[in-house]
Design a protein around this motif. Structure first.
Motif, mmCIF file in Angstrom:
data_model
loop_
_atom_site.group_PDB
_atom_site.id
_atom_site.type_symbol
_atom_site.label_atom_id
_atom_site.label_comp_id
_atom_site.label_asym_id
_atom_site.label_seq_id
_atom_site.Cartn_x
_atom_site.Cartn_y
_atom_site.Cartn_z
ATOM 1 N N ALA A 144 33.583 41.444 57.101
ATOM 2 C CA ALA A 144 33.493 40.204 57.870
ATOM 3 C C ALA A 144 34.823 39.459 57.840
ATOM 4 C CB ALA A 144 32.385 39.311 57.310
ATOM 5 N N PHE A 162 35.920 35.577 57.606
ATOM 6 C CA PHE A 162 35.253 34.310 57.274
ATOM 7 C C PHE A 162 36.271 33.275 56.825
ATOM 8 C CE2 PHE A 162 35.918 35.966 53.081
ATOM 9 C CZ PHE A 162 35.891 34.870 52.215
ATOM 10 N N LEU A 217 31.468 32.328 59.558
ATOM 11 C CA LEU A 217 31.813 33.661 60.033
ATOM 12 C C LEU A 217 32.521 33.559 61.386
ATOM 13 C CD1 LEU A 217 28.551 35.607 59.126
ATOM 14 C CD2 LEU A 217 30.757 35.710 57.946
ATOM 15 N N TRP A 241 29.485 40.607 61.882
ATOM 16 C CA TRP A 241 30.482 41.323 61.080
ATOM 17 C C TRP A 241 30.613 42.725 61.635
ATOM 18 C CZ3 TRP A 241 26.637 38.814 57.714
ATOM 19 C CH2 TRP A 241 25.365 39.423 57.822
#
Length: 289
Positions: A4, A6, A69, A192
């Motif tokens: 991911a 973030f 995210l 993701w």
């Protein structure tokens, strides 16, 4: 475990490994790793080995719910999408006067349309026909050209959820579709990147779209006319595919323009696009400012 991009209120976007309800900050747990998904994919085996070594006990663990995210691949070289790639959606399109294509029908979504998995989607002031399209997104993992169908899976880096948000009035003005598919914020992706080896069969996943909690689309990726291996083989005859390139693989029936009467998105609507095993993205429609 998924990869991911973030951030927190005090940090810039960075890569993380999602493990259950935790995300591991890779700048702490594996500082030798590249800083973007594209660079990670391009690094190949060495990056994968370092990534695999990160566990829930590694340094840099944070609560997933406490971070923001971002779009996993915010700046790919290409964002390509295939049209009318589910038979039932093709039948919808024919009712609207669009002939089902004999060959794969590809168009560009300009990369400037990309937005995060939980960011707002803007309803353009110049469009009255905003629509949704849930799609499985394939992310290319290595530079490749003229890929045989039998080897196509070997060049896939991973998978995401995508919503091919469409301004139908602009889309239908010309045959290219690009303008109607490329308004700012009309390319939410995420949440993701699920790496290829974590998906048993990408052609056996359920895709769903819900608007305000009501199911609008639901189908299996098995219903694609041209599967993802055909898509990669076809495209790579024309162009070199690069790490991070995004292929939106088509949407099933149930889009708003095909309803009787048409059921277009309104300001305040919440779209939730899901792909089995890959998570979901959720985006609220907001007014153009």
């Amino acid at each position: 475990m998924p990869l991911a991009l973030f951030s927190t209120p005090n940090t810039a976007p960075r890569l993380g490994k999602v493990i259950g309800e935790t995300i591991i900050d890779l700048t702490q747990a594996a500082p030798q790793l590249p800083g973007s998904v594209i660079e990670f994919l391009a690094a190949g085996t060495s990056a994968r080995q370092a990534y695999d070594a990160v566990t829930a006990r590694s340094t840099g663990a944070q609560v997933l719910a406490d971070v923001r995210l971002h779009a996993p691949v915010p700046n790919p070289e290409k964002f390509l999408a295939i049209g009318m790639n589910y038979a039932d959606h093709g039948a919808e399109a024919e009712k609207l006067g669009l002939k089902e294509p004999e060959y794969q029908l590809w168009f560009n979504k300009q990369v400037s349309c990309i937005t995060g998995p939980f960011d707002d989607v803007v309803s353009p002031r110049v469009s009255e026909k905003l629509d949704y399209e849930v799609e499985l997104a394939v992310v290319i993992g290595q530079t490749c050209r003229n890929v045989p169908r039998a080897e196509a899976r070997s060049v896939i880096g991973g998978y995401m959820v995508a919503n091919d948000v469409s301004a139908r009035d602009w889309q239908l003005r010309t045959g290219t579709m690009t303008l109607g598919k490329s308004f700012d914020t009309h390319g939410p992706i995420g949440p993701w990147l699920t790496l290829d080896h974590e998906v048993d069969d990408p052609q056996a996943l359920t895709v769903r779209m819900l608007v305000n909690g009501v199911e609008k689309q639901c189908a299996s990726t098995a219903a694609m006319i041209f599967d993802i291996y055909d898509q990669i083989a076809y495209l790579s005859q024309v162009m070199t595919l690069k790490p991070g390139d995004i292929l939106a693989t088509g949407t099933p029936s149930g889009v708003g323009i095909a309803k009787d009467p048409p059921d277009f998105l309104q300001v305040g609507d919440v779209m939730r696009a899901e792909v089995e095993g890959l998570g979901y993205i959720e985006n609220r429609v907001v007014a153009d400012q």
